[in-house]
Design a protein around this motif. Structure first.
Motif, PDB file in Angstrom:
ATOM      1  N   PRO A   1       0.860  -1.348   0.104  1.00 53.08           N
ATOM      2  CA  PRO A   1       0.154   0.007   0.036  1.00 53.08           C
ATOM      3  C   PRO A   1       0.817   1.123  -0.003  1.00 53.08           C
TER       4      PRO A   1
ATOM      5  N   GLN B   1      -6.592   6.136   5.818  1.00 50.86           N
ATOM      6  CA  GLN B   1      -7.670   5.426   6.097  1.00 50.86           C
ATOM      7  C   GLN B   1      -9.120   5.962   6.006  1.00 50.86           C
TER       8      GLN B   1
ATOM      9  N   ASN C   1      -3.395  -2.844   6.592  1.00 48.33           N
ATOM     10  CA  ASN C   1      -4.031  -2.968   5.116  1.00 48.33           C
ATOM     11  C   ASN C   1      -5.518  -3.496   5.251  1.00 48.33           C
TER      12      ASN C   1
END
Length: 613
Positions: A275, A287, A352
């Protein structure tokens, strides 16, 4: 005489506002300079001096790094490598610079939480929260600009992602391209990205040059102003002993030796790492962007600091001079909510983990639930108050919480229909405004909506914003017979008058026309022309169609390819939506009860019978 009285009352109000402002300016703390005594025994009140000390460390080590660092795409990575491994003590200097910057963010964050928990903004010190927030934001943006200067793979791609965030401001209400037919766009998002990055959303040599300049400016210019403040007010900069200072310095140095600052791999624009992660203090923000539409996440990112600035004023309005955190449950729960959300979001993006279908309802119920618990707890304290005077004073607090509950009710109502129709806030606002004006359009309303259905439904396509709806239809849909008839009908209806034309006819169109069409007039012809051209009527049709049971989304924006409306609202979201009006009723009931207590307290005592002699 009345005018003199009114004038004196107005002047008195101005003087009162001036005294209020002057008191808060005089009570400003930049680095806890008014808490010298507390800092001796309580390390949390030494966070201000520690922040200043670490700032000095970062500035001194940064001046050393400037000697060897080369701010160019070709040499930046190599110069960092040379500093780290070839320059004597270069690794130590770079490590102390990096970890010192992290320590500044940690100290500024802890200081903000201390100020909220200990109510250091009372009495008359509400501006200190804004000062602390500005300090933290300067650290964050200085860290963001410095992060790219390494020019490694992780920093390059994290900055590339972050660079797109300002562009979403062009979709904001009023200022954005979203409203271009209604209001001339300022292009604030794109202009901001262009000014900061030099290449729009692309990372170029101009970007690294500007980031290098901004990185220096965010550290050096505030330091100059702080020094002038200390010099003018004769304040001590670091009222902590040299023993404590050396402990802080050695902590930063030891960490720099044990954990050398990472070098990473050289940036490669052709290979996207997964990521993509920023430095640790922006992980929670990344996020949030996984869960929400980017424009909504950008709006929330701007609302968060505004909420932080407003919180001390709300707390003062609710709890007065009270400093005990257990008697300020609303502030306590909001503080817990902010901390838990930031930590949890950071951990989730490191792991993740992000499920856009299941996760948001959980954090939304947590977000609103913590606020609701704080309000109910605060209301319970009011009801347990036995002192009539204190109970009477609590009427204002109950009304403030009722306003918060009312805002939550509005957001709950809005979210309920947004979830059912998958229509976002701006189109939802458009259809609401159209529905408010619709009764004044007479029989034209149904004809407008029928014509829009005739145009859109056969196409089953997305209708873009930033263009006049009539002009767009004439240039795109005229080959379809039903659409052609609908366009002709809409054009005819736009010339119809309504009782509310005065509200819209003065508004400039700002709408350019393609070369093959006549340039539109400078102002709208009336209400119908305005509502149709700016898609408000279309958004209403889209909304009402999706609320029809079993609608398959045919011809509706963003619904092509299947799916039925209205959608189910997640049960967790339904919980906070329906709790909101209950909370509002409780707060209003508490306000009424407290007002009754106030009236009872002010009522004259009944006359006592005369004593018989």
């Amino acid at each position: 005489m009345p005018s003199t009285t009114a004038k004196s009352g107005f002047i008195a109000s101005l003087e009162g506002a001036g005294d209020w402002l002057k008191t808060r300016i005089n009570n400003i703390d930049i680095f806890d300079e008014h808490y010298h005594r507390e800092a001796v025994t309580n390390p949390f009140y030494a966070l201000g001096p520690i922040f200043y000390l670490v700032w000095v460390i970062v500035m001194l080590t940064g001046c050393v790094l400037i000697v060897w660092y080369v701010p160019s795409k070709a040499e930046a990575f190599n110069s960092i490598f040379d500093i780290q491994w070839k320059i004597p003590f270069g690794g130590l200097m770079r490590g102390m610079h990096k970890y010192g910057a992290d320590a500044m963010i940690i100290a500024a964050t802890m200081r903000m939480y201390r100020m909220f928990i200990n109510a250091d903004y009372k009495p008359g010190k509400e501006f200190n929260i804004a000062i602390g927030l500005v300090t933290l934001l300067l650290c964050l943006y200085s860290g963001l600009t410095g992060y790219l200067l390494i020019w490694n793979q992780r920093a390059f791609w994290a900055t590339k992602v972050f660079a797109t965030f300002p562009t979403y401001m062009d979709q904001f209400p009023i200022m954005g391209d979203f409203y271009q037919p209604l209001i001339k766009s300022f292009h604030m998002g794109w202009n901001t990205a262009e000014v900061l990055l030099g290449g729009g959303a692309a990372i170029t040599q101009e970007t690294i040059t500007r980031f290098y300049s901004i990185h220096l400016a965010f550290s050096l210019i505030p330091l100059i102003f702080v020094e002038l403040y200390f010099y003018k007010n004769a304040k001590a900069r670091m009222p902590i002993s040299w023993t404590k200072r050396w402990i802080v310095i050695m902590m930063v140095a030891v960490i720099a030796v044990i954990l050398p600052a990472a070098q990473g791999r050289r940036s490669n624009p052709d290979v996207t790492p997964l990521p993509i992660l920023s430095d640790w203090y922006f992980l929670g923000l990344y996020q949030m962007y996984k869960y929400l539409e980017p424009v909504v996440a950008t709006e929330i990112t701007i609302l968060i600091p505004l909420s932080v600035v407003l919180m001390p004023f709300i707390d003062v309005a609710v709890t007065g001079a009270e400093k005990n955190i257990l008697k300020r449950p609303l502030t306590l729960m909001v503080t817990i909510m902010g901390l838990v959300t930031w930590v949890l979001f950071s951990l989730l993006i490191i792991a993740n983990i992000a499920n856009i279908h299941n996760d948001p309802p959980y954090w939304r119920i947590f977000f609103y639930g913590t606020i609701d618990i704080g309000i109910l707890w605060q209301v319970a304290l009011i009801w347990m108050t036995k002192d009539m005077r204190e109970r009477a004073k609590a009427a204002g607090a109950a009304m403030v919480m009722a306003v918060i509950a009312a805002v939550q009710c509005f957001l709950g109502w809005l979210f309920y229909y947004m979830a059912q129709t998958e229509i976002f806030m701006d189109p939802m606002w458009h259809q609401f405004c159209y529905a408010s004006v619709r009764p004044m359009l007479g029989g034209n309303a149904e004809q407008i909506e029928s014509a829009i259905r005739a145009i859109v439904q056969p196409m089953n396509t997305t209708i873009p914003y930033n263009e006049d709806f009539i002009v767009l239809c004439k240039s795109t849909f005229t080959k379809i017979p039903t659409a052609k008839e609908g366009i002709a009908k809409l054009t005819e209806l736009c010339n119809q008058g309504t009782p509310v034309d005065w509200m819209f006819s003065w508004w400039p169109t700002f709408s350019p026309a393609p070369a093959q069409f006549t340039q539109p007039p400078a102002h709208y012809k009336g209400a119908i022309d305005f509502l149709v051209s700016n898609r408000w009527a279309y958004d209403y049709v889209n909304f009402t169609e999706r609320l029809k049971m079993g609608s398959d989304g045919h011809g509706l924006i963003g619904a092509a390819g299947g799916g039925f409306y209205p959608k189910d609202v997640p049960p967790l979201d339904q919980a906070w939506i329906w709790v909101s009006p209950v909370l509002l009723v409780i707060c209003l009931g508490t306000w009424y009860w407290a007002k009754q207590s106030s009236a009872a307290q002010q009522a004259p005592a009944p006359p006592q019978p005369a004593a018989v002699t």
